[in-house]
Design a protein around this motif. Sequence first.
Motif, PDB file in Angstrom:
ATOM      1  N   ARG A 280      12.695  -3.605   6.276  1.00 27.32           N
ATOM      2  CA  ARG A 280      12.226  -4.386   7.426  1.00 27.32           C
ATOM      3  C   ARG A 280      13.428  -4.682   8.311  1.00 27.32           C
ATOM      4  NH1 ARG A 280       8.451  -8.794   4.111  1.00 27.32           N
ATOM      5  NH2 ARG A 280       7.253  -7.233   2.913  1.00 27.32           N
ATOM      6  N   GLN A 281      13.457  -4.057   9.471  1.00 26.66           N
ATOM      7  CA  GLN A 281      14.598  -4.191  10.355  1.00 26.66           C
ATOM      8  C   GLN A 281      14.847  -5.653  10.700  1.00 26.66           C
ATOM      9  OE1 GLN A 281      16.635  -1.763  11.114  1.00 26.66           O
ATOM     10  NE2 GLN A 281      15.381  -0.317   9.941  1.00 26.66           N
ATOM     11  N   GLY A 282      16.089  -6.078  10.513  1.00 28.53           N
ATOM     12  CA  GLY A 282      16.464  -7.438  10.826  1.00 28.53           C
ATOM     13  C   GLY A 282      16.115  -8.449   9.759  1.00 28.53           C
ATOM     14  N   ASP A 283      15.475  -8.009   8.692  1.00 28.89           N
ATOM     15  CA  ASP A 283      15.040  -8.946   7.653  1.00 28.89           C
ATOM     16  C   ASP A 283      15.516  -8.542   6.261  1.00 28.89           C
ATOM     17  OD1 ASP A 283      13.773 -11.101   6.474  1.00 28.89           O
ATOM     18  OD2 ASP A 283      11.817 -10.137   6.382  1.00 28.89           O
ATOM     19  N   GLY A 284      15.783  -7.280   6.040  1.00 29.47           N
ATOM     20  CA  GLY A 284      16.220  -6.820   4.732  1.00 29.47           C
ATOM     21  C   GLY A 284      15.262  -5.811   4.127  1.00 29.47           C
ATOM     22  N   THR A 285      15.483  -5.489   2.858  1.00 32.24           N
ATOM     23  CA  THR A 285      14.675  -4.514   2.138  1.00 32.24           C
ATOM     24  C   THR A 285      13.889  -5.222   1.046  1.00 32.24           C
ATOM     25  OG1 THR A 285      16.286  -2.759   2.566  1.00 32.24           O
ATOM     26  CG2 THR A 285      14.722  -2.386   0.770  1.00 32.24           C
ATOM     27  N   TYR A 286      12.601  -4.942   0.973  1.00 30.06           N
ATOM     28  CA  TYR A 286      11.705  -5.623   0.050  1.00 30.06           C
ATOM     29  C   TYR A 286      11.075  -4.638  -0.929  1.00 30.06           C
ATOM     30  CZ  TYR A 286      11.907  -9.815   2.952  1.00 30.06           C
ATOM     31  OH  TYR A 286      12.334 -10.927   3.631  1.00 30.06           O
ATOM     32  N   VAL A 287      10.746  -5.129  -2.116  1.00 30.87           N
ATOM     33  CA  VAL A 287      10.037  -4.323  -3.104  1.00 30.87           C
ATOM     34  C   VAL A 287       8.574  -4.220  -2.676  1.00 30.87           C
ATOM     35  CG1 VAL A 287       9.324  -4.109  -5.506  1.00 30.87           C
ATOM     36  CG2 VAL A 287      11.576  -5.048  -4.953  1.00 30.87           C
ATOM     37  N   ARG A 288       8.092  -2.992  -2.585  1.00 27.99           N
ATOM     38  CA  ARG A 288       6.709  -2.770  -2.169  1.00 27.99           C
ATOM     39  C   ARG A 288       5.803  -2.458  -3.351  1.00 27.99           C
ATOM     40  NH1 ARG A 288       3.528  -1.868   2.087  1.00 27.99           N
ATOM     41  NH2 ARG A 288       1.918  -0.255   1.994  1.00 27.99           N
ATOM     42  N   ALA A 289       6.328  -1.773  -4.368  1.00 18.70           N
ATOM     43  CA  ALA A 289       5.532  -1.391  -5.530  1.00 18.70           C
ATOM     44  C   ALA A 289       6.470  -1.131  -6.694  1.00 18.70           C
ATOM     45  CB  ALA A 289       4.697  -0.149  -5.228  1.00 18.70           C
ATOM     46  N   THR A 290       5.931  -1.127  -7.908  1.00 17.24           N
ATOM     47  CA  THR A 290       6.760  -0.954  -9.097  1.00 17.24           C
ATOM     48  C   THR A 290       6.899   0.498  -9.537  1.00 17.24           C
ATOM     49  OG1 THR A 290       4.849  -1.370 -10.524  1.00 17.24           O
ATOM     50  CG2 THR A 290       6.223  -3.262  -9.964  1.00 17.24           C
ATOM     51  N   SER A 291       6.146   1.392  -8.931  1.00 16.77           N
ATOM     52  CA  SER A 291       6.257   2.809  -9.260  1.00 16.77           C
ATOM     53  C   SER A 291       5.761   3.626  -8.081  1.00 16.77           C
ATOM     54  CB  SER A 291       5.435   3.161 -10.510  1.00 16.77           C
ATOM     55  OG  SER A 291       4.053   3.107 -10.218  1.00 16.77           O
ATOM     56  N   GLU A 292       6.053   4.928  -8.122  1.00 19.13           N
ATOM     57  CA  GLU A 292       5.588   5.800  -7.051  1.00 19.13           C
ATOM     58  C   GLU A 292       4.063   5.833  -6.983  1.00 19.13           C
ATOM     59  OE1 GLU A 292       8.082   6.359  -9.007  1.00 19.13           O
ATOM     60  OE2 GLU A 292       9.775   7.072  -7.814  1.00 19.13           O
ATOM     61  N   VAL A 293       3.406   5.773  -8.150  1.00 18.69           N
ATOM     62  CA  VAL A 293       1.939   5.749  -8.163  1.00 18.69           C
ATOM     63  C   VAL A 293       1.421   4.509  -7.450  1.00 18.69           C
ATOM     64  CG1 VAL A 293      -0.094   5.557  -9.638  1.00 18.69           C
ATOM     65  CG2 VAL A 293       1.739   7.138 -10.256  1.00 18.69           C
ATOM     66  N   CYS A 294       2.011   3.356  -7.759  1.00 13.76           N
ATOM     67  CA  CYS A 294       1.598   2.111  -7.120  1.00 13.76           C
ATOM     68  C   CYS A 294       1.849   2.163  -5.619  1.00 13.76           C
ATOM     69  CB  CYS A 294       2.341   0.932  -7.729  1.00 13.76           C
ATOM     70  SG  CYS A 294       2.021   0.675  -9.486  1.00 13.76           S
ATOM     71  N   GLY A 295       2.997   2.721  -5.236  1.00 15.00           N
ATOM     72  CA  GLY A 295       3.305   2.817  -3.818  1.00 15.00           C
ATOM     73  C   GLY A 295       2.309   3.692  -3.074  1.00 15.00           C
ATOM     74  N   ALA A 296       1.924   4.803  -3.696  1.00 12.36           N
ATOM     75  CA  ALA A 296       0.943   5.676  -3.062  1.00 12.36           C
ATOM     76  C   ALA A 296      -0.403   4.989  -2.910  1.00 12.36           C
ATOM     77  CB  ALA A 296       0.788   6.958  -3.881  1.00 12.36           C
ATOM     78  N   ILE A 297      -0.799   4.223  -3.926  1.00  5.63           N
ATOM     79  CA  ILE A 297      -2.065   3.498  -3.869  1.00  5.63           C
ATOM     80  C   ILE A 297      -2.027   2.454  -2.761  1.00  5.63           C
ATOM     81  CG2 ILE A 297      -3.564   1.875  -5.105  1.00  5.63           C
ATOM     82  CD1 ILE A 297      -2.919   3.409  -7.657  1.00  5.63           C
ATOM     83  N   ARG A 298      -0.908   1.761  -2.623  1.00  7.37           N
ATOM     84  CA  ARG A 298      -0.800   0.745  -1.581  1.00  7.37           C
ATOM     85  C   ARG A 298      -0.889   1.383  -0.200  1.00  7.37           C
ATOM     86  NH1 ARG A 298       2.885  -4.454  -2.731  1.00  7.37           N
ATOM     87  NH2 ARG A 298       1.808  -4.941  -0.793  1.00  7.37           N
ATOM     88  N   ARG A 299      -0.295   2.549  -0.022  1.00  7.04           N
ATOM     89  CA  ARG A 299      -0.383   3.215   1.287  1.00  7.04           C
ATOM     90  C   ARG A 299      -1.812   3.636   1.578  1.00  7.04           C
ATOM     91  NH1 ARG A 299       4.553   5.606  -0.319  1.00  7.04           N
ATOM     92  NH2 ARG A 299       3.470   7.476  -0.989  1.00  7.04           N
ATOM     93  N   LEU A 300      -2.502   4.150   0.572  1.00  2.44           N
ATOM     94  CA  LEU A 300      -3.881   4.595   0.766  1.00  2.44           C
ATOM     95  C   LEU A 300      -4.832   3.425   0.969  1.00  2.44           C
ATOM     96  CD1 LEU A 300      -4.128   7.404  -1.935  1.00  2.44           C
ATOM     97  CD2 LEU A 300      -4.142   7.716   0.536  1.00  2.44           C
ATOM     98  N   ALA A 301      -4.590   2.335   0.229  1.00  2.00           N
ATOM     99  CA  ALA A 301      -5.519   1.214   0.281  1.00  2.00           C
ATOM    100  C   ALA A 301      -5.430   0.444   1.581  1.00  2.00           C
ATOM    101  CB  ALA A 301      -5.246   0.265  -0.889  1.00  2.00           C
ATOM    102  N   GLY A 302      -4.224   0.364   2.176  1.00  2.00           N
ATOM    103  CA  GLY A 302      -4.088  -0.379   3.405  1.00  2.00           C
ATOM    104  C   GLY A 302      -4.469  -1.834   3.217  1.00  2.00           C
ATOM    105  N   THR A 303      -5.314  -2.349   4.100  1.00  2.00           N
ATOM    106  CA  THR A 303      -5.681  -3.764   4.050  1.00  2.00           C
ATOM    107  C   THR A 303      -7.137  -3.971   3.666  1.00  2.00           C
ATOM    108  OG1 THR A 303      -6.202  -3.731   6.416  1.00  2.00           O
ATOM    109  CG2 THR A 303      -3.954  -4.353   5.789  1.00  2.00           C
ATOM    110  N   GLU A 304      -7.843  -2.932   3.219  1.00  2.00           N
ATOM    111  CA  GLU A 304      -9.265  -3.056   2.904  1.00  2.00           C
ATOM    112  C   GLU A 304      -9.447  -3.618   1.497  1.00  2.00           C
ATOM    113  OE1 GLU A 304     -11.683  -2.707   4.947  1.00  2.00           O
ATOM    114  OE2 GLU A 304     -10.489  -1.963   6.609  1.00  2.00           O
ATOM    115  N   LEU A 305      -9.452  -4.936   1.403  1.00  2.00           N
ATOM    116  CA  LEU A 305      -9.550  -5.590   0.103  1.00  2.00           C
ATOM    117  C   LEU A 305     -10.830  -5.195  -0.618  1.00  2.00           C
ATOM    118  CD1 LEU A 305      -8.589  -7.654  -2.000  1.00  2.00           C
ATOM    119  CD2 LEU A 305      -9.714  -9.433  -0.650  1.00  2.00           C
TER     120      LEU A 305
END
Length: 233
Positions: A67-92
């Motif tokens: 995040r520019q100007g804010d730092g780097t944040y953990v988004r997911a604990t594995s590549e699988v989780c990261g892919a799921i988060r990208r696919l899922a977006g905000t549709e709870l």
Amino acid sequence: MPLATTRRTGLVDQVIGQLRAAISSGEWPVDRRIPTETELTETLGVGRNTVREAIRALAHSGLLEVRQGDGTYVRATSEVCGAIRRLAGTELREVLQVRRSLEVEGARLAAEARTDDDLARLTELLAERDRAQQDGLLEDFARADAEFHLMVVHCGHNRLLSELYRGLTEVVTASVAATSHDRLAEHADLGHQGLLDAIADRDPARAAVEAGGFLDQLLSLSFNVRGHDGAPG
């Protein structure tokens, strides 16, 4: 787990491996900022470019978010989780629908494959969850609730199912974190003693029904949490 000083061969790969280990172990939790490039450079004993390249690789794989100007944040604990988060977006609601499928099967497998140690840990987590609910500690409640459900799936001893479910749990947690405490409190009314009892009794059919019923209630609540069209409410 403290980061170790790297060897001088394959530095980027070594740094990637150590950063990934800090993420997957939970030392750096999801949605938390990691140490700065300067701090990592000093800890690892490598150049800033090496650290930057490792962070870039992990961001590309979905584990980190810069995040520019804010730092780097953990988004997911594995590549699988990261892919799921990208696919899922905000549709709870869509996430919960998929989570229901995984959790029902996870509960069924848990009733068949759980060990005595598994059951003891489930019992501890449920007691922790219920105490946090009674004391009004909503952050502690949300954490214990998530750990309980992840442990239910873990009790089935299917590693792939556990990893897929973990990815969805992270998406749901990130979405719920943006809602008000009053709405989270609504979720606290959903008890899990019936699910625990079914797993303890080694009754797969009843465990599946209990898990499905819980997710059906969450799906109903998701309209209130996010609005009738799936957008944040």
